[in-house]
Motif scaffolding. Structure first.
Motif, short mmCIF file in Angstrom:
data_model
loop_
_atom_site.label_atom_id
_atom_site.label_comp_id
_atom_site.label_asym_id
_atom_site.label_seq_id
_atom_site.Cartn_x
_atom_site.Cartn_y
_atom_site.Cartn_z
N LEU A 208 0.86 -1.20 0.00
CA LEU A 208 0.00 0.00 0.00
C LEU A 208 0.89 1.24 0.00
CD1 LEU A 208 -2.63 -1.17 2.64
CD2 LEU A 208 -2.70 -1.46 0.15
N GLU A 209 1.52 1.48 -1.15
CA GLU A 209 2.43 2.60 -1.32
C GLU A 209 2.03 3.41 -2.54
OE1 GLU A 209 4.37 3.33 1.02
OE2 GLU A 209 4.53 1.45 2.13
N LYS A 210 2.56 4.63 -2.64
CA LYS A 210 2.19 5.55 -3.72
C LYS A 210 2.36 4.94 -5.10
CE LYS A 210 1.00 9.74 -2.15
NZ LYS A 210 -0.14 10.53 -2.67
N GLU A 211 3.52 4.26 -5.31
CA GLU A 211 3.82 3.77 -6.66
C GLU A 211 2.85 2.70 -7.15
OE1 GLU A 211 6.75 1.51 -3.88
OE2 GLU A 211 5.84 3.51 -4.02
N LYS A 212 2.07 2.11 -6.23
CA LYS A 212 1.13 1.06 -6.62
C LYS A 212 -0.18 1.62 -7.16
CE LYS A 212 3.79 -2.39 -5.66
NZ LYS A 212 4.30 -3.28 -6.72
N GLY A 213 -0.36 2.93 -7.05
CA GLY A 213 -1.48 3.57 -7.73
C GLY A 213 -2.87 3.19 -7.24
N TYR A 214 -3.00 2.91 -5.96
CA TYR A 214 -4.32 2.51 -5.46
C TYR A 214 -5.35 3.63 -5.53
CZ TYR A 214 -2.57 -1.98 -3.85
OH TYR A 214 -2.05 -3.25 -3.80
N GLU A 215 -4.87 4.87 -5.49
CA GLU A 215 -5.84 5.97 -5.62
C GLU A 215 -6.48 5.94 -7.00
OE1 GLU A 215 -2.16 7.59 -7.40
OE2 GLU A 215 -2.62 6.34 -5.67
N ARG A 216 -5.73 5.48 -8.01
CA ARG A 216 -6.32 5.33 -9.35
C ARG A 216 -7.35 4.21 -9.35
NH1 ARG A 216 -1.50 5.89 -13.80
NH2 ARG A 216 -0.81 3.84 -13.06
N LEU A 217 -7.04 3.14 -8.63
CA LEU A 217 -7.99 2.03 -8.54
C LEU A 217 -9.27 2.46 -7.86
CD1 LEU A 217 -8.78 -0.92 -8.86
CD2 LEU A 217 -7.46 -1.44 -6.79
N ILE A 218 -9.15 3.28 -6.82
CA ILE A 218 -10.34 3.75 -6.12
C ILE A 218 -11.20 4.62 -7.04
CG2 ILE A 218 -11.15 5.25 -4.25
CD1 ILE A 218 -8.77 4.21 -2.59
N ASP A 219 -10.56 5.46 -7.87
CA ASP A 219 -11.30 6.26 -8.85
C ASP A 219 -12.08 5.37 -9.80
OD1 ASP A 219 -10.33 8.59 -7.78
OD2 ASP A 219 -8.72 8.85 -9.25
N ILE A 220 -11.43 4.31 -10.25
CA ILE A 220 -12.07 3.37 -11.17
C ILE A 220 -13.22 2.65 -10.48
CG2 ILE A 220 -11.73 1.21 -12.45
CD1 ILE A 220 -8.77 2.24 -12.88
N TRP A 221 -12.95 2.17 -9.26
CA TRP A 221 -13.96 1.39 -8.56
C TRP A 221 -15.18 2.24 -8.18
CZ3 TRP A 221 -15.56 -3.21 -8.42
CH2 TRP A 221 -16.47 -3.61 -7.46
N GLU A 222 -14.99 3.51 -7.95
CA GLU A 222 -16.12 4.37 -7.60
C GLU A 222 -17.18 4.33 -8.71
OE1 GLU A 222 -16.91 8.84 -5.79
OE2 GLU A 222 -15.05 8.45 -6.90
N LYS A 223 -16.73 4.30 -9.94
CA LYS A 223 -17.66 4.22 -11.07
C LYS A 223 -18.24 2.81 -11.21
CE LYS A 223 -15.07 7.73 -13.71
NZ LYS A 223 -13.92 7.88 -12.78
N ILE A 224 -17.36 1.81 -11.08
CA ILE A 224 -17.79 0.42 -11.25
C ILE A 224 -18.82 0.03 -10.19
CG2 ILE A 224 -17.03 -2.00 -11.13
CD1 ILE A 224 -16.12 -0.72 -13.67
N SER A 225 -18.60 0.46 -8.95
CA SER A 225 -19.47 0.06 -7.84
C SER A 225 -20.90 0.55 -8.03
CB SER A 225 -18.92 0.57 -6.51
OG SER A 225 -18.89 1.99 -6.49
#
Length: 384
Positions: A208-225
Motif C-alpha cells: 500500500l504505497e504511492k507507486e502502486k497507484g491505489y488511488e487510481r484504482l479507487i477512482d475506477i472502482w467508484e464508477k464500477i461500484s
C-alpha cells in the motif's frame, strides 16, 4: 560454485525478498551450489519473512543506513558518504571471508556498493525495479537524482559484469552497460484450487504505497461500484498509504471495497476471485499478475514501466491499458464483469501463460548464466 546474494534485508514481505529466498533455496538444494546471503541492514537475530533452506548461509551486517535520513541536505550527503564507506569496508571483509565465484547485488539501492567491492568474483546486478524508479518519483530530492545520474549509474555500468533485468523493456535503460541479460521471475505458489470466474469479486494485491497507484484504482472502482453494486473489490497488502486510502473510501462513501491485511493464504483469495487488477505507476515485474494467472484469474493492468506487458498477453488472458487511461480501464473492467464467457476463456489462457514462468525453466537460465561466467573467468586466468 560459491554464489553470494547481497540485498538490504530479508525480514520484510516483498517480491524481491521472496524471489531471492526461493532462488537461494533452489540453487542450494537442486544444483548443490554453496549459497550465501548478506543482509546489509538487517540485525543479527531478527526474523526472516520467508522460509530459508538450512543449506543457505546468512550474514546480517546490521548497518544503520537509515540514520542518514535524520538529517537534511547538505549534511545528509556527508552522512551518506560516511555510511557508504563503512558499508563497503564491512562488506569487503565479509566477501573476502567467503571468496565467492559469483557476487549478486540485489536491488538497485545497493548496486553501486557491490560494484565497488574489490573481488575476483564475477559481479551481477539483479534489478527488481526499473532504473527509472527515481525519476518517476516526486519524492526524491534533486541532489539524489543528480547523484544517481552522474555517479551511481555510471559505476554500475562500468563495473558490473552483467546486469540482469526482469523484462525486455528494461534493456533500453542500460545502453552503456557491458552486458545485459533478461531473466524474468517465477512463482512457486502452489495452486490447490483454480478460479471458476463466477464469483462477483475483484482482487488487488500489493504494498500500500504511492507507486502502486491505489488511488487510481479507487477512482475506477467508484464508477464500477455504481454500475455493478453486486460486485466487490478486495485489496490485500500492507504499507504507509493504508489510512489515506481508507479515508478516501470513507469520504466518498464508496461501497463494497475493503482493504485487508496481508495474508499467508493469498492463494485462497485468488481462487475466490474472478478478476485481478493492477494500477501501478511502475513495476519491476509484478509477481501479483503471475500468481493471479496461475490461478486462472484474468488480469487487467496499466501498461506501466515495466512488468505487465511481459506477463499479460493483451486480449488473451487479460487487458493491458495505456498507463493512466482510467476511462479505458473502467470500460474494459466493465466488459469483463459483464461477460462471464470471456472471463472463462481468458482463465484458460491465463493458466497456459503462467507455465512459461515455471521455476525449473527460469532457474536453468540462471545456471547457464553462472556457469558461462565462471567458464569465462577460468579462460581469463589461463590467458594470463
Amino acid at each position: 560454485m560459491k554464489v553470494v546474494y547481497i540485498l538490504p534485508v530479508l525480514g520484510k514481505c516483498g517480491g524481491a525478498e521472496r524471489i531471492v529466498t526461493e532462488k537461494a533455496n533452489y540453487l542450494a538444494e537442486k544444483f548443490g551450489y554453496d549459497i550465501y546471503i548478506i543482509n546489509m541492514f538487517q540485525k543479527e537475530g531478527s526474523p526472516y519473512f520467508y522460509p530459508l533452506s538450512k543449506l543457505v548461509k546468512i550474514f546480517n551486517l546490521g548497518i544503520p543506513y537509515n540514520t542518514q535520513y535524520h538529517y537534511k541536505y547538505p549534511i545528509r550527503f556527508w552522512f551518506k558518504i560516511k555510511i557508504n564507506h563503512n558499508m563497503k569496508q564491512l562488506l569487503s571483509q565479509t566477501i573476502n571471508t567467503i571468496n565467492p565465484d559469483i557476487l549478486i547485488g540485489v536491488s538497485y539501492s545497493c548496486a553501486d556498493i557491490v560494484c565497488k567491492i574489490p573481488s575476483t568474483a564475477k559481479k551481477i546486478i539483479e534489478c527488481h525495479e526499473p532504473k527509472c524508479l527515481t525519476s518517476l518519483s516526486n519524492y526524491t530530492s534533486i541532489v539524489s537524482k543528480a547523484y544517481e545520474k552522474l555517479i551511481y549509474n555510471r559505476t554500475i555500468e562500468n563495473k558490473a559484469d552483467i546486469i540482469v533485468t526482469l523484462t525486455k523493456e528494461s534493456i533500453s535503460e542500460w545502453k552503456k552497460a557491458r552486458h545485459v541479460e533478461v531473466i524474468p521471475n517465477f512463482s512457486t505458489m502452489s495452486v490447490s484450487n483454480y478460479s471458476d470466474c463466477e464469483k462477483k469479486r475483484i482482487i488487488a494485491v500489493g504494498r500500500l504505497e504511492k507507486e502502486k497507484g491505489y488511488e487510481r484504482l479507487i477512482d475506477i472502482w467508484e464508477k464500477i461500484s455504481i454500475q455493478h453494486p453486486d460486485w466487490s473489490l478486495d485489496i490485500f497488502g500492507e504499507g504507509s498509504q493504508r489510512n489515506n486510502l481508507q479515508e478516501i473510501i470513507n469520504n466518498r462513501s464508496i461501497k463494497r471495497v475493503q482493504i485487508h491485511h496481508a495474508t499467508n493464504d493469498i492463494s485462497k483469495e485468488y481462487a475466490n476471485s474472478s478478476i485481478c487488477v493492477l494500477t501501478s505507476y511502475f513495476e519491476g515485474f509484478s509477481l501479483v499478475l503471475l500468481e493471479a494467472l496461475k490461478h486462472g484469474v484474468p488480469c487487467i493492468a496499466f501498461d506501466c514501466p515495466y512488468g505487465p506487458a511481459g506477463i499479460i498477453k493483451d486480449n488473451q488472458c487479460g487487458f493491458l491499458i495505456g498507463n493512466g487511461n482510467i476511462s479505458l480501464f473502467t470500460k474494459e473492467l466493465n466488459h469483463l464483469i459483464e461477460n462471464e464467457s470471456l472471463r472463462k476463456k481468458f482463465s484458460q489462457e491465463a493458466i497456459k501463460r503462467a507455465k512459461a514462468f515455471d521455476i525449473d525453466i527460469i532457474m536453468n537460465k540462471w545456471k547457464e548464466l553462472f556457469e558461462g561466467l565462471c567458464a569465462t573467468s577460468k579462460n581469463e586466468i589461463k590467458d594470463r
